[in-house]
Design a protein around this motif. Structure first.
Motif, short mmCIF file in Angstrom:
data_model
loop_
_atom_site.label_atom_id
_atom_site.label_comp_id
_atom_site.label_asym_id
_atom_site.label_seq_id
_atom_site.Cartn_x
_atom_site.Cartn_y
_atom_site.Cartn_z
N UNK A 115 -8.28 7.88 3.88
CA UNK A 115 -8.77 6.94 4.97
C UNK A 115 -8.11 5.55 4.88
N UNK A 116 -7.57 5.07 3.60
CA UNK A 116 -7.14 3.91 3.39
C UNK A 116 -5.52 3.76 3.91
N UNK A 117 -4.93 5.21 3.84
CA UNK A 117 -3.61 5.13 4.11
C UNK A 117 -3.48 5.10 5.46
N UNK A 118 -4.43 5.60 6.25
CA UNK A 118 -4.25 5.54 7.80
C UNK A 118 -4.06 4.13 8.36
N UNK A 119 -4.77 3.11 7.71
CA UNK A 119 -4.68 1.67 8.15
C UNK A 119 -3.15 1.24 7.87
N UNK A 120 -2.54 1.73 6.76
CA UNK A 120 -1.44 1.11 6.61
C UNK A 120 -0.33 1.66 7.43
N UNK A 121 -0.50 3.14 7.64
CA UNK A 121 0.53 3.76 8.36
C UNK A 121 0.29 3.82 9.83
N UNK A 122 -0.70 3.01 10.35
CA UNK A 122 -0.94 2.86 11.47
C UNK A 122 -0.10 1.55 12.10
N UNK A 123 0.31 0.92 11.28
CA UNK A 123 1.26 -0.57 11.62
C UNK A 123 2.64 0.06 11.77
N UNK A 124 3.44 -0.28 13.00
CA UNK A 124 4.87 -0.06 13.29
C UNK A 124 5.59 -0.22 11.77
N UNK A 125 6.55 0.68 11.73
CA UNK A 125 7.09 0.28 10.39
C UNK A 125 8.48 -0.60 10.64
N UNK A 126 8.50 -1.51 10.09
CA UNK A 126 9.62 -2.61 9.76
C UNK A 126 10.54 -2.16 9.04
N UNK A 127 11.90 -1.78 9.75
CA UNK A 127 12.92 -1.27 9.13
C UNK A 127 13.44 -1.98 7.87
N UNK A 128 13.26 -3.24 8.02
CA UNK A 128 13.85 -4.16 6.91
C UNK A 128 12.75 -4.12 5.62
N UNK A 129 11.32 -4.07 5.99
CA UNK A 129 10.50 -4.15 4.79
C UNK A 129 10.72 -2.60 4.32
N UNK A 130 10.76 -1.67 5.18
CA UNK A 130 10.99 -0.06 4.61
C UNK A 130 11.97 -0.03 3.61
N UNK A 131 13.20 -0.88 3.93
CA UNK A 131 14.45 -0.62 3.27
C UNK A 131 14.11 -1.40 1.77
N UNK A 132 13.23 -2.23 1.69
CA UNK A 132 12.93 -2.92 0.44
C UNK A 132 11.65 -2.50 -0.26
N UNK A 133 10.76 -1.65 0.49
CA UNK A 133 9.34 -1.11 -0.23
C UNK A 133 9.68 0.15 -0.69
N UNK A 134 10.05 1.00 0.48
CA UNK A 134 9.93 2.28 0.22
C UNK A 134 10.81 2.90 -1.12
#
Length: 266
Positions: A115-134
């Motif tokens: 239920x909480x993950x839905x809200x996070x993954x509802x936001x468009x993925x920022x490629x720059x943030x993804x390469x830093x965070x994931x």
């Protein structure tokens, strides 16, 4: 309710920095022990043990999700009951199916934090943030997120692959789920590959088997989604072929373009 604060932030923030995204993922994926969150370091080089969503917050998040899903279903039923037709009904029906799936396909016993993950993954993925965070996510956290995304891929393969249809506010859409899944695979390609080889080799560690399960689930979901998209693509080509009055393909079992029962997979 700290969970509510995170949800409101994710739905209302114009921009979410890489640091904020990592904090949100840690908050949702962690149980407080630090073993299943990111592998980042805190101030002074000490390992950061993030706060975790409490059972009370998780329960409240699930209640909000259920209430929103119920509202979407009732809205679609109301439109249908009034005899409405057209794009508005199709959009409402799609929202209702996605909302219902957000509850039914993510059972509490196997995905308590969905239920909480839905809200996070509802936001468009920022490629720059993804390469830093994931890449900073631990293998266990990556496995949890992979299983979550694989479930959504399976849902959309069954519901609709029409990317023009929007999901309800706070729930992922198909293009966004694909973006998140692609970014996660890029960030954890090695661990997923090792998990896949471990599953082929028989017994392995608990983490390796869990990773293999996440890899297998995502692969199966991707195959179903590909099959659904492929079928739609072929149908579009068939209709365009007929609309242009082109000659019938030879030796494909099609005898007439005027008899719909004779339309086959070309």
């Amino acid at each position: 309710d700290s969970g509510c604060d995170v949800e409101v932030f994710l739905q209302t923030a114009t921009q979410v920095s890489a640091e904020d995204l990592l904090v949100c993922l840690d908050f949702v994926l962690s149980d407080g022990s630090g073993d299943d969150c990111s592998v980042g370091k805190g101030t002074g080089g000490a390992k950061r043990t993030p706060r975790a969503l409490s059972d009370k917050s998780l329960q409240a998040s699930r209640k909000r999700l259920f209430a929103a899903a119920t509202s979407s279903v009732l809205a679609a039923e109301d439109l249908a009951g009034r005899g409405e037709c057209g794009k508005s009904v199709a959009a409402a029906a799609h929202c209702a199916r996605v909302a219902a799936a957000s509850v039914e396909e993510f059972p509490v016993f196997s995905m308590p934090r969905a239920a909480a993950l839905h809200k996070i993954c509802a936001r468009p993925m920022d490629p720059v943030a993804a390469s830093s965070v994931l890449p900073k996510l631990s293998p266990k956290a990556a496995q949890t997120l992979a299983s979550f995304l694989a479930t959504w891929l399976k849902v959309f393969a069954a519901i609709s692959v029409d990317v023009s249809l929007r999901s309800p506010t706070g729930l992922p859409s198909l293009p966004i789920v694909v973006e998140w899944a692609s970014a996660l695979i890029d960030a954890h390609f090695t661990s997923f590959a090792v998990g896949a080889m471990g599953s082929e080799g028989g017994e392995g560690s608990v983490d390796t088997n869990a990773n293999a399960g996440a890899h297998s689930a995502m692969r199966q979901a991707a195959e179903r989604l590909h099959a659904a998209c492929d079928a739609v693509g072929k149908m579009g080509g068939a209709l365009a072929h007929i609309g242009e009055g082109a000659a019938l393909p030879e030796h494909q079992g099609v005898l007439s373009t005027t008899y719909s029962i004779e339309v086959v997979d070309w």
